[in-house]
Design an enzyme around this catalytic site. Sequence first.
Site, PDB file in Angstrom:
ATOM      1  N   ASP A 184      38.276  -3.844 -12.393  1.00  0.00           N
ATOM      2  CA  ASP A 184      38.272  -2.404 -12.672  1.00  0.00           C
ATOM      3  C   ASP A 184      38.409  -2.132 -14.167  1.00  0.00           C
ATOM      4  O   ASP A 184      38.847  -2.999 -14.935  1.00  0.00           O
ATOM      5  CB  ASP A 184      39.384  -1.694 -11.890  1.00  0.00           C
TER       6      ASP A 184
ATOM      7  N   GLU B 136      43.793  -3.154 -11.473  1.00  0.00           N
ATOM      8  CA  GLU B 136      44.750  -3.623 -12.484  1.00  0.00           C
ATOM      9  C   GLU B 136      45.181  -2.483 -13.384  1.00  0.00           C
ATOM     10  O   GLU B 136      46.347  -2.355 -13.750  1.00  0.00           O
ATOM     11  CB  GLU B 136      44.122  -4.746 -13.329  1.00  0.00           C
TER      12      GLU B 136
HETATM   13 ZN   LIG Z   1      42.813  -5.456 -18.663  1.00  0.00          ZN
END
Ligand SMILES: [Zn+2]
Length: 379
Positions: A81, A141
């Site tokens: 992401d 993340e």
């Molecule tokens: Zn990163």
Amino acid sequence: MTVEETLAQLVAIDSVSSRSNAEIISCLRERCESLGLQTETFPHLDENGIEKINLVASKAPSSLHAAGAVQIELALVGHTDTVPYDPAWTEALKLTEVGGKLYGRGACDTKAFIAAALTAVESIDVAQLTKPLALVFTSDEEIGCLGAKRLADAKPFTAQYAIVGEPTSLQPMRGGKGYSLAHVTVRGREAHSAYPQLGASAIFRAARLIDRIERIAEELKNAQHKDFDPPHTTLNVGLINGGSAKNIIPGECRFTLEWRTIPGQKSEHVLSLVQHAVVELKQEDGDFTCEIDAGRADDSFETPAKSHVVEFLESASGRSSGTVAFGTEAPSMMALGAEAVVFGPGNIRVAHRTGEFVPVDELNRCVKILQAAIKRFCA
Ligand SMILES: [Zn+2]
């Protein structure tokens, strides 16, 4: 495919954290399978009902698979992401090279590392590996390392060593501070501001608590960890909000409290100091009411300087190891048993910006270093 072509392909897939990462995972899965890796996906619906997927692609000698439990020797970990991009950045999804730098959303954080890892695996004969290698691609993340945490809970493998991709300008980072967040609500009693004796100001109460919190921040400086800058646990009240009008004694005041712990200090330590301050304030003001909702406590991490993966990356990169101040997936890899190091091309200072980029030479060097790492740990 060259590493730059792979990076261009990954950047072209919009994988902002708010969207599903199914498209980039399917692209990575196909790529991993063509490299001779076995893949397994771990889908999950996020709080908005959007599908988020972790992918584990591994190559283990068949005898190990038969035994059931795979102990991965080396895991290369990258999050799929990205942070959002400004719609005015029209080339955010089109990798663009200017003066030896590759621009695009995620080019630096962290698709460059993923492209380097794939290219490194492609250059070796995985059938010849004698110890298990895994490529681990995670979701979410950027919104709290949620994908990696889910993986750590699911425990699909254990690992001896993990290289967690993040832009560190190819400096191995063997430690990181923890990250905790609490929402604090202080209550008072509303009244006409001409008659303060009829009410109780939630803002004055919050101010007294924040003053104590600032003293706690000073106290925390006494516990030092010299490998960090600053070398102690830090505290921040980043948002505050309270009251309803200039002439009303405020009935409620809310603020956020964030703390970043050095390794060796538990998140709860800071929380208990704050709770103790609340108890003291109650002794002075019997009506003092306050709720602390401590929703997040991410661990710090520290891998010994003598760890083989630290020593390897120090020698391969020519740089001594350091520590990072930002949150990473390394603690989740440690929860899976790994000695983890954060490492990757690009600079964290340009990550998350419009116009983030990765230098071409660092990207190519990262491929070479990861190739050498696979040979060192899995051949
Ligand atoms: Zn990163």
